[in-house]
Design an enzyme around this catalytic site. Structure first.
Site, PDB file in Angstrom:
ATOM      1  N   ASN A  53       0.824  -1.217   0.000  1.00  0.00           N
ATOM      2  CA  ASN A  53       0.000   0.000   0.000  1.00  0.00           C
ATOM      3  C   ASN A  53       0.852   1.258   0.000  1.00  0.00           C
ATOM      4  O   ASN A  53       0.533   2.238  -0.676  1.00  0.00           O
ATOM      5  CB  ASN A  53      -1.018  -0.012   1.144  1.00  0.00           C
ATOM      6  N   TRP A  54       1.988   1.262   0.732  1.00  0.00           N
ATOM      7  CA  TRP A  54       2.860   2.434   0.722  1.00  0.00           C
ATOM      8  C   TRP A  54       3.656   2.504  -0.572  1.00  0.00           C
ATOM      9  O   TRP A  54       3.839   3.582  -1.153  1.00  0.00           O
ATOM     10  CB  TRP A  54       3.771   2.420   1.933  1.00  0.00           C
ATOM     11  N   LYS A 161      11.690   0.979   6.429  1.00  0.00           N
ATOM     12  CA  LYS A 161      11.797   1.286   7.852  1.00  0.00           C
ATOM     13  C   LYS A 161      12.465   0.113   8.552  1.00  0.00           C
ATOM     14  O   LYS A 161      11.900  -0.971   8.636  1.00  0.00           O
ATOM     15  CB  LYS A 161      10.411   1.536   8.462  1.00  0.00           C
ATOM     16  N   LYS A 254      10.257   4.205  15.489  1.00  0.00           N
ATOM     17  CA  LYS A 254       8.873   4.576  15.831  1.00  0.00           C
ATOM     18  C   LYS A 254       7.952   3.371  15.783  1.00  0.00           C
ATOM     19  O   LYS A 254       6.964   3.294  16.524  1.00  0.00           O
ATOM     20  CB  LYS A 254       8.367   5.666  14.890  1.00  0.00           C
ATOM     21  N   ASN A 320       1.356  -1.426  13.187  1.00  0.00           N
ATOM     22  CA  ASN A 320       1.976  -1.909  14.418  1.00  0.00           C
ATOM     23  C   ASN A 320       1.039  -1.797  15.611  1.00  0.00           C
ATOM     24  O   ASN A 320       0.960  -2.704  16.437  1.00  0.00           O
ATOM     25  CB  ASN A 320       3.276  -1.142  14.666  1.00  0.00           C
ATOM     26  N   GLN A 348       6.382  -3.731  10.668  1.00  0.00           N
ATOM     27  CA  GLN A 348       7.842  -3.707  10.692  1.00  0.00           C
ATOM     28  C   GLN A 348       8.435  -3.661  12.097  1.00  0.00           C
ATOM     29  O   GLN A 348       9.580  -4.046  12.312  1.00  0.00           O
ATOM     30  CB  GLN A 348       8.343  -2.525   9.872  1.00  0.00           C
TER      31      GLN A 348
END
Length: 400
Positions: A53-54, A161, A254, A320, A348
């Site tokens: 999707n990203w 990431k 993050k 996440n 991730q």
């Protein structure tokens, strides 16, 4: 507050103040509009490697800009797709016929100049700019397949990431690409939930790119102006900086913090607990950067979309948090929750917390990062989530 804790707080404040005072921040909003860029003799060809999707969202953004700027870019953008069947038909065929990624980005119309390509080597043929946007655990295999198929003139941007942990220690993924392929690689990261960007809801992002020593000159090579022309849209505002390390660290860690937020949310502990997790997490992100990547700038974490803004967004939703929340409510493992919720995509933070733990364990410094260590223990050693506050407090005391 103990004397040692107060000392750590004062030390952190001193580092932040000195970094902001000494860094040259004049670059922050200096990029001109794309109309000021001169036509290139050889427009740049762009390939996006990845179609989740990203990956598909970034490909959409880029393809819109290549079509609008023929003086800078070849209009066609190839997007490498890991081929799979959807109702008996190849996903690449569906994307190219319907101009929609029905599996990973449904109901979003894609530009007609965006071409899905199932052949990795063919997709990068003639490319001048590669945009990596795959789950980071697949990067070594992809890079290995690309060797001898990418020339030294090629430049790259990593949207991945995570870290690569190996014989060279903990390594930025952009640095890994540079070392393995011999090409300069920057990074893109920010407070960007893919569905919102795909729907053209306004957001910001940060692109970081360090001009290499073999820079061929303006109009002949990738620079900050060209990168802004490639990624900036009316709904997707871009700031270009040089701190590749800073935005890469923030973008990777993050996701670990977001798992912690998902745990407390799933346990029903409320906003105060989530804020505490984010407060501890931000401190550990900055500390990790200063300790292992001293070239990173503290101000990046506070001033850029890739820093605290991305942390807030990711901890408010995203994969996440969803996976961790599901773990808390059902008692299922991280991998089972990921499989049930994410339609073949990855959270991730699950992999990153393991990579970070392995590196910190090698350095005998797990006690210096109590939240990161607590998340790892919950995910991989089935430590009860309700122990999270005590684990953070206990390890903080050891660090004192």
């Amino acid at each position: 507050m103990s004397n040692s804790a107060a000392g750590r707080l004062n030390q952190t404040s001193h580092i932040l103040n000195e970094s902001i005072k000494n860094d040259d921040i004049s670059l922050r909003r200096s990029q001109p509009s794309t109309t000021s860029l001169q036509a290139l003799e050889h427009p740049f060809k762009v390939t996006v490697i990845g179609s989740g999707n990203w990956g598909t969202t970034i490909a959409k953004v880029v393809a819109e800009n290549t079509a609008l700027n023929p003086h800078l870019f070849v209009s066609r953008v190839d997007m490498w797709v890991f081929e799979e069947k959807i109702d008996g038909k190849n996903l690449t065929e569906i994307i190219n016929e319907q101009h929609e990624n029905v599996k990973y980005l449904p109901d979003i119309k894609l530009p007609e100049n965006l071409v899905a390509n199932p052949n990795l080597i063919d997709s990068v043929k003639g490319a001048d700019i590669l945009i990596f946007n795959i789950p980071h655990q697949f990067l070594p295999r992809i890079v290995s397949n690309l060797k001898n198929h990418v020339g030294p003139h090629v430049r790259a941007i990593s949207c991945l990431k995570g870290f690569e942990v190996g014989k060279k220690g903990v390594q930025l993924l952009s640095s890994y690409v540079t070392d393995e392929l011999g090409i300069q690689c920057g990074a893109l990261s920010g407070a960007n939930l893919a569905p919102e960007v795909a729907k053209e809801h306004w957001s910001e992002t940060t692109v970081a790119y360090h001009i290499p020593k073999d820079f061929r000159g303006e109009g002949k090579d990738v620079d900050h102006k060209l990168l802004k022309a490639l990624f900036h849209r009316p709904y997707f505002h871009v700031n270009v900086i040089e701190d590749v390390a800073g935005i890469s660290i923030a973008g990777a860690l993050k996701n670990v913090v977001a798992l912690g937020c998902g745990f407390v949310e799933g346990l029903g502990w409320g906003n105060n607990a989530a804020a505490a997790i984010q407060r501890v997490g931000l401190g550990e992100i900055i500390k990790f950067g200063q300790m292992f990547f001293p070239e990173s700038r503290v101000q990046t974490y506070y001033q850029e979309s890739a820093g605290v803004a991305d942390l807030i967004t990711t901890c408010s939703g995203g994969r996440n948090v969803r996976v961790a929340k599901h773990m808390a409510k059902t008692g299922k493992s991280a991998l089972d929750a990921e499989k049930e919720l994410l339609n073949g995509q990855s959270a991730q933070g699950i992999i990153t917390c393991k990579e970070v733990h392995e590196w910190l364990e090698t350095c005998e410094m797990t006690h210096e990062f109590p939240l990161f260590e607590a998340v790892y223990q919950i995910v991989y050693n089935n430590v009860p989530m309700k122990n999270l506050p005590d684990m953070i407090e206990e390890l903080e005391c050891i660090a004192d």
